[in-house]
Design a protein around this motif. Structure first.
Motif, PDB file in Angstrom:
ATOM      1  N   UNK A 109       0.887  -1.447   0.080  1.00 23.79           N
ATOM      2  CA  UNK A 109      -0.025  -0.011  -0.075  1.00 23.79           C
ATOM      3  C   UNK A 109       0.836   1.450   0.054  1.00 23.79           C
ATOM      4  N   UNK A 110       0.066   2.352  -0.005  1.00 22.42           N
ATOM      5  CA  UNK A 110       0.692   3.605   0.034  1.00 22.42           C
ATOM      6  C   UNK A 110       0.583   4.564   1.177  1.00 22.42           C
ATOM      7  N   UNK A 111       1.574   5.037   2.014  1.00 22.94           N
ATOM      8  CA  UNK A 111       1.287   5.487   3.122  1.00 22.94           C
ATOM      9  C   UNK A 111       0.772   6.945   2.978  1.00 22.94           C
ATOM     10  N   UNK A 112      -0.095   7.477   4.026  1.00 20.70           N
ATOM     11  CA  UNK A 112      -0.494   8.863   3.948  1.00 20.70           C
ATOM     12  C   UNK A 112       0.449   9.881   4.447  1.00 20.70           C
ATOM     13  N   UNK A 113       1.232  10.343   3.652  1.00 20.17           N
ATOM     14  CA  UNK A 113       2.443  11.033   3.944  1.00 20.17           C
ATOM     15  C   UNK A 113       2.042  12.367   4.937  1.00 20.17           C
ATOM     16  N   UNK A 114       0.803  13.128   4.339  1.00 19.13           N
ATOM     17  CA  UNK A 114       0.502  14.242   5.343  1.00 19.13           C
ATOM     18  C   UNK A 114       0.204  13.756   6.776  1.00 19.13           C
ATOM     19  N   UNK A 115      -0.392  12.620   7.003  1.00 15.55           N
ATOM     20  CA  UNK A 115      -0.611  12.189   8.303  1.00 15.55           C
ATOM     21  C   UNK A 115       0.592  11.598   9.054  1.00 15.55           C
ATOM     22  N   UNK A 116       1.580  11.022   8.387  1.00 14.89           N
ATOM     23  CA  UNK A 116       2.566  10.759   8.837  1.00 14.89           C
ATOM     24  C   UNK A 116       3.591  11.654   9.280  1.00 14.89           C
ATOM     25  N   UNK A 117       3.720  12.702   8.195  1.00 15.87           N
ATOM     26  CA  UNK A 117       4.350  13.943   8.498  1.00 15.87           C
ATOM     27  C   UNK A 117       3.882  14.796   9.783  1.00 15.87           C
ATOM     28  N   UNK A 118       2.615  14.620   9.995  1.00 16.92           N
ATOM     29  CA  UNK A 118       2.153  15.401  11.257  1.00 16.92           C
ATOM     30  C   UNK A 118       2.676  14.659  12.357  1.00 16.92           C
ATOM     31  N   UNK A 119       2.547  13.435  12.391  1.00 20.31           N
ATOM     32  CA  UNK A 119       2.848  12.715  13.593  1.00 20.31           C
ATOM     33  C   UNK A 119       4.301  12.706  13.745  1.00 20.31           C
ATOM     34  N   UNK A 120       5.151  12.722  12.630  1.00 19.17           N
ATOM     35  CA  UNK A 120       6.920  12.968  12.806  1.00 19.17           C
ATOM     36  C   UNK A 120       7.186  14.257  13.596  1.00 19.17           C
ATOM     37  N   UNK A 121       6.425  15.356  13.169  1.00 13.65           N
ATOM     38  CA  UNK A 121       6.695  16.895  13.827  1.00 13.65           C
ATOM     39  C   UNK A 121       6.053  16.825  15.253  1.00 13.65           C
ATOM     40  N   UNK A 122       5.116  15.977  15.508  1.00 20.81           N
ATOM     41  CA  UNK A 122       4.761  16.006  17.060  1.00 20.81           C
ATOM     42  C   UNK A 122       5.399  14.967  18.085  1.00 20.81           C
ATOM     43  N   UNK A 123       6.259  14.311  17.323  1.00 20.64           N
ATOM     44  CA  UNK A 123       6.837  13.347  17.941  1.00 20.64           C
ATOM     45  C   UNK A 123       6.018  11.675  18.370  1.00 20.64           C
ATOM     46  N   UNK A 124       5.231  11.482  17.337  1.00 17.38           N
ATOM     47  CA  UNK A 124       4.553  10.172  17.346  1.00 17.38           C
ATOM     48  C   UNK A 124       5.141   9.178  16.520  1.00 17.38           C
ATOM     49  N   UNK A 125       5.255   8.120  16.765  1.00 14.79           N
ATOM     50  CA  UNK A 125       5.892   7.070  15.960  1.00 14.79           C
ATOM     51  C   UNK A 125       5.090   7.147  14.562  1.00 14.79           C
ATOM     52  N   UNK A 126       5.902   6.901  13.536  1.00 17.74           N
ATOM     53  CA  UNK A 126       5.572   7.109  12.135  1.00 17.74           C
ATOM     54  C   UNK A 126       5.363   5.372  11.856  1.00 17.74           C
ATOM     55  N   UNK A 127       4.532   5.034  10.890  1.00 18.56           N
ATOM     56  CA  UNK A 127       4.367   3.743  10.679  1.00 18.56           C
ATOM     57  C   UNK A 127       4.817   3.813   9.173  1.00 18.56           C
ATOM     58  N   UNK A 128       5.768   2.781   8.615  1.00 15.54           N
ATOM     59  CA  UNK A 128       6.165   2.762   7.440  1.00 15.54           C
ATOM     60  C   UNK A 128       6.262   1.204   7.049  1.00 15.54           C
TER      61      UNK A 128
END
Length: 299
Positions: free
Chosen positions: A73-92
């Motif tokens: 599948x294709x990750x939701x980069x906008x959502x994962x970028x938001x999680x990265x900025x706020x320090x939440x784990x990014x799913x890849x």
């Protein structure tokens, strides 16, 4: 040629394919996000051969002629970028460590015990992971226009971020080529501009070889998810050279400086007028530092 590395198919180019460079020290080149092995300029590869090295390069997983992972599948980069900025784990779908394992698998498939590992951008991150995972197999490490991935480092400029998140304005080959030309012009080296005709030829060749943007998105998620690497870089013991453009708008020079600070004994060189690409003038400046490093001079 295609090899099986880490259990998957990886496309490889080896200057020793005819057996003429047996016994030479090996330089393993790792390309960056979404880029294929042909993105290494021929002049760069030739200069390394002329310096006495066997050169191996390959398509990272999910790009070029190597195995694709569309089933993930294709990750939701906008959502994962938001999680990265706020320090939440990014799913890849997979990680940078998986790509490092692919890299070591390439060495295994070619029967290479040790290599000088050179990576650009995401490839530098993969190279760092290789040096951490298998220190005995890394004769030297070179990280070019890359980053430690530490939280708080500066990111792409606004125009670059918009260009990266944009899409081709159409479905045909011309629209795709125009899209990537706009991107490469935004991230290019201001002191070493590449003529549009030459840039168009490179982009067209890459597009016709393989066009797989979903793979780029999965690789991007892998980079964002690699949150612990910065804290591990102090364990690297390989002779390390860090090279970075002073005018890099995609991965600012502070990222390269941070990488060098975290690797004990590493050497850092900033290059005036270099952005985030490999035009002829930049290639010359890189080789001035890289070839002596590979030869063990100034260690």
């Amino acid at each position: 040629m295609k090899v099986t590395a880490n259990g998957i198919g990886i496309e490889v180019e080896d200057t020793d394919a005819d057996g003429s460079q047996a016994g030479r020290p090996v330089v393993l080149l790792i390309m960056g996000l979404g880029m294929q092995l042909i993105a290494w300029p021929p002049a760069f590869v030739q200069a390394l051969q002329d310096a006495g090295f066997r050169v191996v390069r390959f398509d990272n997983r999910d790009i070029g002629l190597s195995q694709h992972f569309d089933h993930l599948g294709v990750p939701n980069l906008l959502w994962e970028s938001f999680k990265f900025k706020v320090g939440l784990p990014v799913r890849a779908p997979y990680g940078v460590q998986d790509m490092a394992d692919d890299t070591l698998g390439v060495l295994d498939a070619l029967g290479i015990e040790t290599a000088h590992v050179v990576g650009v951008s995401m490839g530098g991150m993969i190279a760092q992971r290789v040096a951490l995972a298998a220190p005995a197999r890394v004769a030297s490490l070179t990280s070019i226009m890359s980053s430690s991935g530490a939280r708080g480092l500066p990111g792409p400029s606004g125009p670059v971020l918009r260009a990266m998140l944009s899409r081709p304005q159409g479905q045909g080959e011309q629209a795709i080529v125009d899209h990537y030309i706009r991107l490469f012009q935004v991230i290019g080296s201001p002191a070493y501009p590449l003529e549009e005709a030459a840039l168009r030829e490179r982009v067209l060749m890459a597009t016709r070889r393989s066009f797989h943007p979903a793979g780029t998105m999965r690789q991007m998620a892998a980079v964002a998810a690699d949150a612990r690497r910065a804290g591990e870089l102090s364990r690297i013991r390989a002779r390390t050279l860090v090279l970075h453009g002073k005018a890099d708008p995609l991965v600012p020079i502070a990222c390269g400086e941070d990488t060098a600070r975290r690797i004990a004994g590493s050497r850092f060189h900033g290059i005036d007028g270099m952005g985030h690409d490999l035009p002829p003038g930049v290639v010359e400046r890189l080789l001035e530092r890289l070839v002596p490093h590979l030869a063990g001079q100034g260690a």
